[in-house]
Design a protein around this motif. Sequence first.
Motif, PDB file in Angstrom:
ATOM      1  N   SER A   1      -2.590  -8.317  -2.837  1.00 31.60           N
ATOM      2  CA  SER A   1      -4.004  -7.978  -3.047  1.00 31.60           C
ATOM      3  C   SER A   1      -4.210  -6.495  -3.325  1.00 31.60           C
ATOM      4  O   SER A   1      -5.087  -6.120  -4.114  1.00 31.60           O
ATOM      5  N   TYR A   2      -3.410  -5.639  -2.696  1.00 26.70           N
ATOM      6  CA  TYR A   2      -3.574  -4.195  -2.902  1.00 26.70           C
ATOM      7  C   TYR A   2      -3.299  -3.809  -4.348  1.00 26.70           C
ATOM      8  O   TYR A   2      -3.970  -2.935  -4.909  1.00 26.70           O
ATOM      9  N   TYR A   3      -2.298  -4.446  -4.962  1.00 23.99           N
ATOM     10  CA  TYR A   3      -2.008  -4.160  -6.367  1.00 23.99           C
ATOM     11  C   TYR A   3      -3.180  -4.585  -7.256  1.00 23.99           C
ATOM     12  O   TYR A   3      -3.579  -3.865  -8.171  1.00 23.99           O
TER      13      TYR A   3
ATOM     14  N   TYR B   1      -4.820  -7.538   5.368  1.00 20.84           N
ATOM     15  CA  TYR B   1      -4.826  -7.434   3.914  1.00 20.84           C
ATOM     16  C   TYR B   1      -6.167  -7.885   3.342  1.00 20.84           C
ATOM     17  O   TYR B   1      -6.780  -8.820   3.854  1.00 20.84           O
TER      18      TYR B   1
ATOM     19  N   LYS C   1       0.814  -1.213   0.000  1.00 16.06           N
ATOM     20  CA  LYS C   1       0.000   0.000   0.000  1.00 16.06           C
ATOM     21  C   LYS C   1       0.852   1.268   0.000  1.00 16.06           C
ATOM     22  O   LYS C   1       0.600   2.187  -0.799  1.00 16.06           O
TER      23      LYS C   1
ATOM     24  N   ASP D   1      -0.192  -9.287   0.704  1.00 15.15           N
ATOM     25  CA  ASP D   1      -0.565  -7.903   0.378  1.00 15.15           C
ATOM     26  C   ASP D   1      -0.414  -7.578  -1.099  1.00 15.15           C
ATOM     27  O   ASP D   1      -0.622  -6.429  -1.510  1.00 15.15           O
TER      28      ASP D   1
ATOM     29  N   ASN E   1      -6.215  -4.774  -6.516  1.00 16.49           N
ATOM     30  CA  ASN E   1      -7.366  -3.893  -6.341  1.00 16.49           C
ATOM     31  C   ASN E   1      -7.273  -2.655  -7.227  1.00 16.49           C
ATOM     32  O   ASN E   1      -8.276  -1.958  -7.436  1.00 16.49           O
ATOM     33  N   GLU E   2      -6.069  -2.401  -7.764  1.00 21.24           N
ATOM     34  CA  GLU E   2      -5.847  -1.189  -8.558  1.00 21.24           C
ATOM     35  C   GLU E   2      -5.771  -1.467 -10.057  1.00 21.24           C
ATOM     36  O   GLU E   2      -6.277  -0.675 -10.858  1.00 21.24           O
TER      37      GLU E   2
END
Length: 408
Positions: free
Chosen positions: A350-352, A311, A160, A348, A354-355
Amino acid sequence: MKKVRAEREIRDMHNYKEIEHAMQRLYPDMVRWRRHLHQFPELSFHERVTSQWIATRLAEFGCTVRSDVGGHGLIVTIKGDKPGPVVALRADIDALPIQDEKECAYASKVPNVMHACGHDGHTAALLAVAAYYSANRDQIAGERRLLFQPAEEQTPGGAKPMIEDGALDGVDAIYGVHLWTPIPYGIVASRPGAFMAAADEFVIDIIGRGGHGGLPHQTIDSIVVGSAIVQAAQTIVSRSVNPLHPAVVSIGSFQAGTTNNIVAERCRMKGTVRTFDEHTRTLIHERLESVIRHICEMHGAKYEYHMRIGYPPVVNDDKEAERFFQVGATLFGEESVQRSEPLTVAEDFSYYLNEVPGCFMFVGAGNEECGATFSHHHPRFDIDERAMSKSASLLIGMAEHYASEFAG
């Protein structure tokens, strides 16, 4: 049209074989890089020396490096001579607070810190990718952005902050791999949609009234209250969650009392919630707090409850997951590519996702012959190092397949 497609497939096969051969040539370097990192691990948010060492290697390849991204992260930008997309590839660089118990020349030299999850191998593989692209800039269509990310192992994580620091600006797609010892060497695996779980952690403090064990009517027993909460919490998944939506509620720590004849005034419990979608995640959080509140009211106890949001779930883009199956089969053969079951561990990456569209993939690193049989986060964890070459090939293969489709 069929002839054009066939010619393209033949050309792609040839290119993929070139990638594999290049990674095989770089394999001795990967082993050397990985073993150095394994001996000198650094914990999440403290990867200063690791980051500097990686930057030095990248400079030797002639890479443009941006340092101190989202902490100790690095961004490598390699622009090609042809127009095309921006494709990001990611590796994590941090270690764990575990004492290395392996007996080998490259065992960790740092007390109580070791690479027990394969991040050293991820880093070595992405260094090989950097070396490959630096030597083949004239073949790149667009830009390849390599992310060396800190702090995957500890929330709030490093992904993030890197995103907030511009890691994904202008990126069209992103891919990442995880060396995975539960899968044997030679196998790669992934799946479309929800792949890995969201991981949240909670702490519950029960405040009762202490007293003499022989006079329980004068007390509010926090152990009894806590035990009722443990039992009731197990009904949340079985009776409140749609059985088609996987979820876990586990209480892993229960601490109370000091001796045999005193009713404990306070009780502390710690646990985790694992889910694959936000609706189920919210539902469990709400139901758990409701269970705690009502049981404490029934017994006349007070409580303090804290849920730490971890996450989000790793959700692969369907199209990019299909790309994985195509590229994996081309590189390694159809028999070496598997559709994974969802896993209730967290990442994490996962954050990428999500974008931007992308895919997270497992590369088998288990092998009894070389002692790579221990689970991740085990003091004797190790990998079949040949898996690093497959990881690097898969990352490049995914990026180049996307770029060819983007251009076509």
